[in-house]
Design a protein around this motif. Structure first.
Motif, short mmCIF file in Angstrom:
data_model
loop_
_atom_site.label_atom_id
_atom_site.label_comp_id
_atom_site.label_asym_id
_atom_site.label_seq_id
_atom_site.Cartn_x
_atom_site.Cartn_y
_atom_site.Cartn_z
N PRO A 12 0.93 -1.57 -0.04
CA PRO A 12 0.42 0.11 0.15
C PRO A 12 0.44 1.55 0.05
CG PRO A 12 -0.24 -1.20 2.35
CD PRO A 12 0.96 -1.51 1.06
N PHE A 13 0.68 2.37 -0.56
CA PHE A 13 1.36 3.66 -1.28
C PHE A 13 0.73 4.10 0.97
CE2 PHE A 13 0.76 8.42 -1.44
CZ PHE A 13 2.18 8.05 -1.50
N ILE A 14 2.01 4.44 0.83
CA ILE A 14 2.18 5.18 2.22
C ILE A 14 2.11 6.60 2.28
CG2 ILE A 14 3.29 5.11 4.69
CD1 ILE A 14 3.46 2.27 4.56
N PRO A 15 1.95 8.02 1.74
CA PRO A 15 2.73 9.31 2.43
C PRO A 15 4.13 8.93 3.47
CG PRO A 15 0.64 9.41 2.63
CD PRO A 15 0.56 7.95 2.37
N TYR A 16 4.87 10.01 3.25
CA TYR A 16 6.55 10.07 3.36
C TYR A 16 5.50 10.82 4.82
CZ TYR A 16 6.23 14.86 1.53
OH TYR A 16 6.13 16.11 1.07
N GLY A 17 4.71 11.24 5.55
CA GLY A 17 5.35 11.68 6.31
C GLY A 17 4.24 10.62 7.52
N GLU A 18 3.29 9.93 6.96
CA GLU A 18 2.44 8.89 8.29
C GLU A 18 3.80 8.10 8.57
OE1 GLU A 18 -0.41 7.73 6.12
OE2 GLU A 18 -2.03 9.03 5.80
N ARG A 19 4.98 7.67 6.96
CA ARG A 19 5.59 6.63 6.96
C ARG A 19 6.57 7.66 7.88
NH1 ARG A 19 11.00 7.44 4.98
NH2 ARG A 19 9.48 8.68 2.43
N ARG A 20 7.50 8.48 8.47
CA ARG A 20 7.73 8.90 8.89
C ARG A 20 7.72 8.93 10.48
NH1 ARG A 20 8.95 14.47 5.85
NH2 ARG A 20 10.35 13.83 4.46
N VAL A 21 6.39 8.94 11.06
CA VAL A 21 5.48 8.64 12.43
C VAL A 21 5.38 7.28 12.31
CG1 VAL A 21 3.81 8.60 13.29
CG2 VAL A 21 3.64 10.57 11.85
#
Length: 394
Positions: A12-21
């Motif tokens: 699934p695509f994970i926006p980079y902001g959410e990935r950093r969290v």
């Protein structure tokens, strides 16, 4: 029974902001207190901790105890428009081509905003950085002014901090070298970085600083012999050349102190891969006040920058800029004279952030095409709208 082929898994695509969290990057930044110490821009009180003093001619800067320009630490995310085009801040003020020559002062101007999906601590940190810059501006000055911070009235637009690099070109013959407007003058109030719990102690971050943030996809080998300030051929910059340049053989490209997440110096030919909208950066800069023709210019002069994490935007290699005659002149971009100094001893290149999970980075998000890209190049799909980390609005 016959064996069935396994169903291919879809990441699934994970926006980079959410990935950093999810990956704990933001927690690691808080745990290491990046830009949160005594040198952090958010903690400095201009005119109190650091006085405004003269530098040269009619120019001034906020000075440290050694009477030299004080270097502050800044945390933020590169905003839209960040790039390393070889023409930099150079434009055509009269609508006519005026090529860059050995005496031209060319730099890059970048803007920082609050990191996407940042936790409250980092949001408050960025707010306090903006507050420091806002409160440092003379509220009684009502003439022509250019500032280092933008505070839009509309909530859907984020606050931005503007930084400029030092000159990107110099000459072997040059002296001293080797052969938007603030909307209010009301004083701002800073926010506490850490909320207090029942025991009146700061909330402890959940991140760990014992793992390493690696520079995935980087093919640039370690080059121990290279250092900031090295002079290189300008042709190393992708897109260099053409009618916009009139450099002599004495012109040189300056190796700026720009580093990857591992703290390795990035070669100029690879800068375009890292200076991309959405990249999370940690920088040091000096706070200068220039007087140019009676116009005050508050300028953050970048001394070093480390990319802590790239966005998922696909970088676009700069192409040679083609001159197109304009019907109306472009506004002139002021390029304040820069002080010639040795590389910063406060380089953030030594930062080492560790994380335990760095595998599921998600699919790459395409970036918008450069304005000067050749007509034949395929225009990437612009990044999808994401939630702004500063205010959580679309």
């Amino acid at each position: 029974m016959s064996e069935q082929s396994p169903t291919p898994s879809v990441t699934p695509f994970i926006p980079y902001g959410e990935r950093r969290v999810r990956d704990g990057l933001y927690d690691a930044i808080i745990d290491m207190e990046l830009a949160m110490g005594s040198d952090g821009l958010a903690q400095i009180e201009p005119h109190v901790d650091i006085p405004l003093g003269p530098t040269f001619l009619d120019n001034m800067a906020f000075l440290g105890p050694d009477k030299k320009p004080f270097q502050v630490q800044i945390l933020g995310e590169l905003s839209a428009g960040a790039n390393v085009r070889p023409t930099g801040s150079h434009n055509a003020p009269k609508g006519e081509l005026q090529p860059i020559n050995d005496k031209s002062r060319v730099k890059w101007n970048w803007s920082l905003q609050c990191p996407d999906s940042a936790p409250d601590t980092i949001q408050r940190l960025f707010h306090n950085q903006v507050t420091t810059l806002h409160n440092a501006i003379d509220p009684d000055y009502d003439a022509s002014l250019k500032t280092w911070v933008t505070r839009p009235l509309a909530d859907e637009h984020p606050d931005q901090i503007h930084i400029g690099t030092e000159k990107i070109y110099t000459s072997l013959n040059s002296k001293g070298r080797r052969a938007p407007t603030v909307t209010s003058s009301v004083k701002m109030v800073k926010k506490p970085l850490f909320t207090m719990n029942n025991t009146d102690e700061p909330d402890s971050p959940s991140g760990s600083s014992t793992s390493t943030l690696s520079s995935e996809g980087s093919s640039q080998p370690s080059a121990a012999t290279r250092k900031p300030g090295d002079l290189l051929p300008p042709s190393l910059l992708p897109g260099y050349g053409g009618g916009w340049f009139d450099h002599s053989d004495a012109a040189r490209l300056v190796q700026l102190d720009i580093r990857d997440p591992d703290g390795e110096l990035i070669h100029p030919r690879d800068w375009w891969k890292w200076i991309v909208e959405g990249s999370l950066v940690f920088a040091t800069a000096e706070m200068h006040l220039y007087d140019i023709g009676g116009r005050k210019t508050y300028s953050l002069v970048m001394k070093s920058l480390q990319v802590l994490d790239r966005s998922d935007a696909v970088p676009v290699m700069p192409q040679q800029r083609i001159w197109v005659a304009q019907t109306q002149p472009e506004p002139a971009e002021l390029s304040p004279p820069q002080l010639t100094q040795s590389p910063s001893k406060y380089s953030p290149g030594k930062v080492k952030i560790s994380l335990n999970q760095r595998n599921a980075r998600g699919k790459k998000r395409p970036a918008s095409d450069e304005a000067e890209s050749p007509p034949k190049s395929k225009t990437p799909v612009p990044p999808s709208t994401r939630r702004n980390g500063n205010n959580g609005k679309k």
